[in-house]
Scaffold this motif. Structure first.
Motif, mmCIF file in Angstrom:
data_model
loop_
_atom_site.group_PDB
_atom_site.id
_atom_site.type_symbol
_atom_site.label_atom_id
_atom_site.label_comp_id
_atom_site.label_asym_id
_atom_site.label_seq_id
_atom_site.Cartn_x
_atom_site.Cartn_y
_atom_site.Cartn_z
ATOM 1 N N THR A 163 39.453 44.873 44.471
ATOM 2 C CA THR A 163 40.184 46.051 43.989
ATOM 3 C C THR A 163 41.677 45.893 44.217
ATOM 4 O O THR A 163 42.495 46.148 43.324
ATOM 5 N N TYR A 164 42.029 45.456 45.413
ATOM 6 C CA TYR A 164 43.442 45.260 45.745
ATOM 7 C C TYR A 164 44.076 44.225 44.817
ATOM 8 O O TYR A 164 45.133 44.466 44.221
ATOM 9 N N GLU A 165 43.406 43.072 44.671
ATOM 10 C CA GLU A 165 43.969 41.997 43.853
ATOM 11 C C GLU A 165 43.994 42.382 42.364
ATOM 12 O O GLU A 165 44.891 41.946 41.625
ATOM 13 N N TYR A 166 43.024 43.199 41.922
ATOM 14 C CA TYR A 166 43.000 43.640 40.528
ATOM 15 C C TYR A 166 44.268 44.426 40.188
ATOM 16 O O TYR A 166 44.885 44.219 39.134
ATOM 17 N N LYS A 173 40.591 38.664 35.877
ATOM 18 C CA LYS A 173 40.387 37.326 36.429
ATOM 19 C C LYS A 173 41.315 37.158 37.624
ATOM 20 O O LYS A 173 42.517 36.960 37.471
ATOM 21 N N ILE A 174 40.763 37.254 38.804
ATOM 22 C CA ILE A 174 41.541 37.218 40.042
ATOM 23 C C ILE A 174 41.721 35.771 40.495
ATOM 24 O O ILE A 174 40.747 35.088 40.816
ATOM 25 N N ILE A 175 42.967 35.318 40.488
ATOM 26 C CA ILE A 175 43.266 34.000 41.050
ATOM 27 C C ILE A 175 43.305 34.144 42.567
ATOM 28 O O ILE A 175 44.082 34.949 43.101
ATOM 29 N N LEU A 176 42.466 33.400 43.248
ATOM 30 C CA LEU A 176 42.347 33.566 44.701
ATOM 31 C C LEU A 176 43.627 33.134 45.408
ATOM 32 O O LEU A 176 44.043 31.977 45.305
ATOM 33 N N PRO A 177 44.255 34.047 46.161
ATOM 34 C CA PRO A 177 45.472 33.699 46.900
ATOM 35 C C PRO A 177 45.181 32.954 48.198
ATOM 36 O O PRO A 177 46.076 32.436 48.848
ATOM 37 N N VAL A 178 43.900 32.925 48.570
ATOM 38 C CA VAL A 178 43.467 32.216 49.782
ATOM 39 C C VAL A 178 42.203 31.435 49.452
ATOM 40 O O VAL A 178 41.546 31.692 48.439
ATOM 41 N N SER A 179 41.847 30.498 50.316
ATOM 42 C CA SER A 179 40.598 29.762 50.123
ATOM 43 C C SER A 179 39.421 30.666 50.471
ATOM 44 O O SER A 179 39.577 31.707 51.121
ATOM 45 N N GLU A 208 31.869 36.770 37.992
ATOM 46 C CA GLU A 208 31.677 35.335 37.851
ATOM 47 C C GLU A 208 32.735 34.689 38.726
ATOM 48 O O GLU A 208 33.801 35.283 38.952
ATOM 49 N N TYR A 209 32.464 33.520 39.237
ATOM 50 C CA TYR A 209 33.493 32.893 40.069
ATOM 51 C C TYR A 209 33.396 31.379 40.003
ATOM 52 O O TYR A 209 32.363 30.798 39.656
ATOM 53 N N ASP A 210 34.543 30.745 40.321
ATOM 54 C CA ASP A 210 34.589 29.292 40.463
ATOM 55 C C ASP A 210 35.393 28.979 41.712
ATOM 56 O O ASP A 210 35.617 29.865 42.550
ATOM 57 N N ALA A 211 35.861 27.759 41.828
ATOM 58 C CA ALA A 211 36.542 27.334 43.056
ATOM 59 C C ALA A 211 37.857 28.074 43.286
ATOM 60 O O ALA A 211 38.270 28.259 44.434
ATOM 61 N N HIS A 212 38.493 28.522 42.210
ATOM 62 C CA HIS A 212 39.849 29.063 42.350
ATOM 63 C C HIS A 212 40.007 30.509 41.893
ATOM 64 O O HIS A 212 41.094 31.074 42.021
ATOM 65 N N SER A 213 38.947 31.108 41.363
ATOM 66 C CA SER A 213 39.101 32.463 40.846
ATOM 67 C C SER A 213 37.787 33.233 40.913
ATOM 68 O O SER A 213 36.711 32.651 41.031
ATOM 69 N N ILE A 214 37.910 34.564 40.836
ATOM 70 C CA ILE A 214 36.766 35.458 40.704
ATOM 71 C C ILE A 214 37.057 36.380 39.529
ATOM 72 O O ILE A 214 38.091 37.054 39.501
ATOM 73 N N THR A 215 36.172 36.399 38.548
ATOM 74 C CA THR A 215 36.348 37.249 37.374
ATOM 75 C C THR A 215 35.484 38.491 37.508
ATOM 76 O O THR A 215 34.265 38.393 37.697
ATOM 77 N N ILE A 216 36.109 39.648 37.427
ATOM 78 C CA ILE A 216 35.389 40.923 37.520
ATOM 79 C C ILE A 216 34.787 41.241 36.159
ATOM 80 O O ILE A 216 35.499 41.406 35.165
#
Length: 225
Positions: A163-166, A173-179, A208-216
């Motif tokens: 929610t915060y990153e959205y 499509k949230i690009i992960l700012p951390v690992s 959905e998600y991959d190594a670098h992102s999470i898609t809401i």
């Protein structure tokens, strides 16, 4: 390392911003302080180690973590150049670190002895006020962290993060700012537990998600939670 090389950093901290550079050089005389360098991922203070100095980060960043008996790592907070740690412990009856403090990157830390802190509290009203503020701020950080995780499931913590990153990234499509390892530590669980919950959320059609992102996939559900 010479204290003069770091006076400009010390001078810009709230504790010392009313003290002139010349006075600071005179204040910091051996054995009142020590400047130490730490490599990345070096433990600076072990949990239950006594706090005997007030520390100012002169370069780099550090991380405060709690590791439970199951090996779960909870990241309480991170601090960077100019930040102060140890003020809430140095004069406590039980002056031991309740958590582990480690270097997140290579860093340089100024360790200031208790006697100098006492002297400054007695002689400089602004220093005393800022010292008390610093203690209060650290208490609020810990209290807010405990409140944010104490009654929440892993899924709820993930939803809070998404929610915060959205709203920050303004995209589903949230690009992960951390690992994912760092995200797990923020939530206070091990990485496999985080991945299991992410897989459940994928099966539930939420993400959905991959190594670098999470898609809401269900933005309205995320907003409601």
């Amino acid at each position: 390392m010479n204290i003069r090389d770091f006076i400009h950093i010390i001078k810009h901290t709230n504790l010392f911003n009313t003290i002139s550079s010349e006075e600071l050089v005179q204040l910091f005389t051996s054995p009142n302080y020590e400047i130490k360098e730490y490599n990345k991922n070096k433990v600076i203070y072990l949990q239950n180690e006594k706090c005997t100095t007030l520390d100012i980060i002169l370069k780099g960043s550090i991380i405060v973590q709690k590791i439970d008996t199951n090996g779960n790592v909870l990241t309480i907070s991170t601090f960077s150049t100019g930040d102060v740690i140890g003020g809430n412990l140095i004069f406590a009856n039980t002056n031991t670190y309740p958590m582990t403090v480690a270097s997140r990157s290579s860093c340089i830390i100024l360790h200031i002895n208790k006697d100098l802190i006492l002297e400054l509290c007695q002689k400089n009203r602004n220093f005393l006020i800022e010292f008390i503020k610093s203690i209060s701020d650290k208490t609020i950080i810990l209290t807010n962290k405990i409140k944010s995780i104490s009654m929440k499931t892993i899924r709820q913590c993930i939803l809070d993060f998404l929610t915060y990153e959205y709203y920050i990234q303004k995209t589903s499509k949230i690009i992960l700012p951390v690992s994912k390892k760092d995200l797990a530590e923020r939530i206070g669980v091990q990485r496999p537990s985080l991945l299991r919950e992410l897989n459940k959320m994928r099966r539930d059609g939420l993400i959905e998600y991959d190594a670098h992102s999470i898609t809401i996939k269900d933005v309205e559900f995320i907003k409601k939670n």
